[in-house]
Design a protein around this motif. Structure first.
Motif, PDB file in Angstrom:
ATOM      1  N   THR A  56       0.823  -1.216   0.000  1.00 11.58           N
ATOM      2  CA  THR A  56       0.000   0.000   0.000  1.00 11.58           C
ATOM      3  C   THR A  56       0.855   1.264   0.000  1.00 11.58           C
ATOM      4  OG1 THR A  56      -0.164   0.000   2.416  1.00 11.58           O
ATOM      5  CG2 THR A  56      -1.900  -1.164   1.207  1.00 11.58           C
ATOM      6  N   VAL A  57       2.097   1.148  -0.416  1.00 11.87           N
ATOM      7  CA  VAL A  57       3.037   2.270  -0.346  1.00 11.87           C
ATOM      8  C   VAL A  57       2.577   3.480  -1.178  1.00 11.87           C
ATOM      9  CG1 VAL A  57       4.563   1.530  -2.226  1.00 11.87           C
ATOM     10  CG2 VAL A  57       5.502   2.801  -0.295  1.00 11.87           C
ATOM     11  N   ASP A  58       1.767   3.261  -2.188  1.00 10.86           N
ATOM     12  CA  ASP A  58       1.294   4.362  -3.035  1.00 10.86           C
ATOM     13  C   ASP A  58       0.162   5.172  -2.403  1.00 10.86           C
ATOM     14  OD1 ASP A  58       3.143   3.771  -5.011  1.00 10.86           O
ATOM     15  OD2 ASP A  58       1.779   2.441  -6.081  1.00 10.86           O
ATOM     16  N   ARG A  63      -2.181   3.015   6.617  1.00 13.10           N
ATOM     17  CA  ARG A  63      -1.177   2.654   7.618  1.00 13.10           C
ATOM     18  C   ARG A  63      -1.503   1.288   8.215  1.00 13.10           C
ATOM     19  NH1 ARG A  63       0.770   6.760   6.028  1.00 13.10           N
ATOM     20  NH2 ARG A  63       1.870   8.380   7.159  1.00 13.10           N
ATOM     21  N   TYR A  64      -0.466   0.544   8.500  1.00 17.02           N
ATOM     22  CA  TYR A  64      -0.588  -0.740   9.179  1.00 17.02           C
ATOM     23  C   TYR A  64       0.163  -0.673  10.498  1.00 17.02           C
ATOM     24  CZ  TYR A  64      -3.032  -2.913   5.391  1.00 17.02           C
ATOM     25  OH  TYR A  64      -4.000  -3.216   4.481  1.00 17.02           O
ATOM     26  N   PHE A  65      -0.328  -1.405  11.473  1.00 18.86           N
ATOM     27  CA  PHE A  65       0.208  -1.377  12.826  1.00 18.86           C
ATOM     28  C   PHE A  65       0.388  -2.789  13.360  1.00 18.86           C
ATOM     29  CE2 PHE A  65      -2.272   2.428  12.138  1.00 18.86           C
ATOM     30  CZ  PHE A  65      -1.447   3.430  12.593  1.00 18.86           C
ATOM     31  N   ILE A  66       1.315  -2.918  14.303  1.00 17.66           N
ATOM     32  CA  ILE A  66       1.482  -4.162  15.061  1.00 17.66           C
ATOM     33  C   ILE A  66       1.107  -3.852  16.503  1.00 17.66           C
ATOM     34  CG2 ILE A  66       3.091  -5.908  15.909  1.00 17.66           C
ATOM     35  CD1 ILE A  66       4.803  -5.395  13.434  1.00 17.66           C
ATOM     36  N   VAL A  67       0.152  -4.601  17.025  1.00 18.72           N
ATOM     37  CA  VAL A  67      -0.282  -4.446  18.418  1.00 18.72           C
ATOM     38  C   VAL A  67       0.257  -5.630  19.214  1.00 18.72           C
ATOM     39  CG1 VAL A  67      -2.266  -4.335  19.972  1.00 18.72           C
ATOM     40  CG2 VAL A  67      -2.388  -3.255  17.716  1.00 18.72           C
ATOM     41  N   HIS A  68       0.944  -5.335  20.293  1.00 17.29           N
ATOM     42  CA  HIS A  68       1.487  -6.376  21.169  1.00 17.29           C
ATOM     43  C   HIS A  68       0.360  -6.864  22.088  1.00 17.29           C
ATOM     44  CE1 HIS A  68       5.696  -5.436  20.076  1.00 17.29           C
ATOM     45  NE2 HIS A  68       5.191  -4.240  19.881  1.00 17.29           N
TER      46      HIS A  68
END
Length: 78
Positions: A56-58, A63-68
């Motif tokens: 999705t860089v374009d 935005r993507y996230f990592i949730v602990h």
């Protein structure tokens, strides 16, 4: 494997969506969130996050996230 010799699961959630503004982390449409998956460790989650973020860089608002998740489930775990 016995429970004591098993590797401890440190669950991580990878998800993303289109942001309402580049200045924050509020999403435009919560019903359109992309739940990529739940992973047993950070390294696996990072691989999934990197793949989705790269695809999705374009789109600057995506935005993507990592949730602990393991930290939410057991705050004592680092």
């Amino acid at each position: 494997m016995t429970q004591s010799s098993e590797k401890k699961q440190l669950l991580h959630l990878v998800f993303g969506g289109e942001l309402a503004s580049l200045d924050g982390v509020q999403f435009k449409d919560l019903s359109a969130l992309d739940i990529v998956g739940i992973y047993p460790d950070y390294a696996t989650a990072l691989t999934a996050w990197r793949s989705k973020a790269q695809s999705t860089v374009d789109n600057a608002e995506m935005r993507y996230f990592i949730v602990h998740m393991h930290r939410l489930l057991d705050p004592e775990i680092k």
